[in-house]
Design a protein around this motif. Sequence first.
Motif, short mmCIF file in Angstrom:
data_model
loop_
_atom_site.label_atom_id
_atom_site.label_comp_id
_atom_site.label_asym_id
_atom_site.label_seq_id
_atom_site.Cartn_x
_atom_site.Cartn_y
_atom_site.Cartn_z
N PRO A 233 41.44 39.88 36.59
CA PRO A 233 40.82 39.77 37.91
C PRO A 233 39.38 39.30 37.96
N ASP A 234 38.59 39.60 36.91
CA ASP A 234 37.16 39.31 37.03
C ASP A 234 36.55 39.05 35.65
N GLU A 235 35.28 38.66 35.65
CA GLU A 235 34.61 38.29 34.40
C GLU A 235 34.41 39.47 33.47
N GLU A 236 34.23 40.67 34.03
CA GLU A 236 34.04 41.84 33.18
C GLU A 236 35.28 42.12 32.33
N THR A 278 40.41 33.98 34.58
CA THR A 278 40.03 34.81 35.71
C THR A 278 40.70 34.30 36.98
#
Length: 325
Positions: A233-236, A278
Amino acid sequence: MELGGIHHVTAVTGDAGLNVAFYTGALGLRLVKKTVNQDDVSAYHLFYGDEIGHPGTEMTFFDWSRIGPHVPGTGTISSTAFRVPDYAALEWWVERFRELDVAHEDIEERNGRATLRFTDPEGQRLELVHDEAEGVPGGTPWEKSPVPRETFIRGLDSVELTLKNLSSTSRVITDVMGFRQAEEYEEGGQKVATFEVGLGGPGARVRLVERPDLPIHRFVGAGGVHHVAFRTPDEEEHAAWRERLAKAGLGVTPVIDRYYFKSIYFREPGGVLFEIATDGPGFATDEAAEHLGETLSLPPFLEGQRRQIESNLRPIPLVGGGVSR
């Protein structure tokens, strides 16, 4: 931390015009992004999907006009399956394929799921599957598609990997990538295992087929698949996946900014190239949603080379006449 299913599948074409005509005209998908292969800017990178190319609906192609035909073998993604809403949609597609002279088989039950196998004009092996309203939420039909809303392709269902043996790949996708085995059976004398991740079901399946009799594939040509990408879902979480893969000794690349999403790549033990991408920021980042795919889009780091890049690209004949870059 859990993968959300399939993000996209990237294949190879030797004829961009024919490719656009088939995937937009015959299959009714939207060309949501016309850009270049960032590692080979002499080649188009074409993205097809739903209304705005949501992750999980995208089939993409590198256009390498001088490449030869794909030679099947092990260590390949041997088939890509799309989802359609119901059995009636499959019957509609059979009639459409007959009218358009698309090579196809009859609808058959494959381990309890209604499936229609077909190929694109370059021999790309594809399937349509009744998705039974399960799994990852489907995409949004494109209003201008020549395919009616009730039979529109809702996104990717699954990919099939053909391998010399299943054991090493199975260990990586379960122990490292978090998939779980859903089925194991024989089909045509071949061992088959299906794995799911996240919500499972359509959009989150990988099917492994064991074929020790086939040669190891050496190159992906026109009509073959280059790689499959999975969603995060995201960069983290993306960074965390890179760390996890590196600790597992899988030779993962650094994070690569593709502008429309960020990517990491690694080759699983059976030889297939995997990507984790992502979900965002998406294809409307540099184009208005209503005009996606109409002109050549370049990420900011290539914009300064636009004139040279455009001069080296062949115009693409459009469905219904005209050409485009």
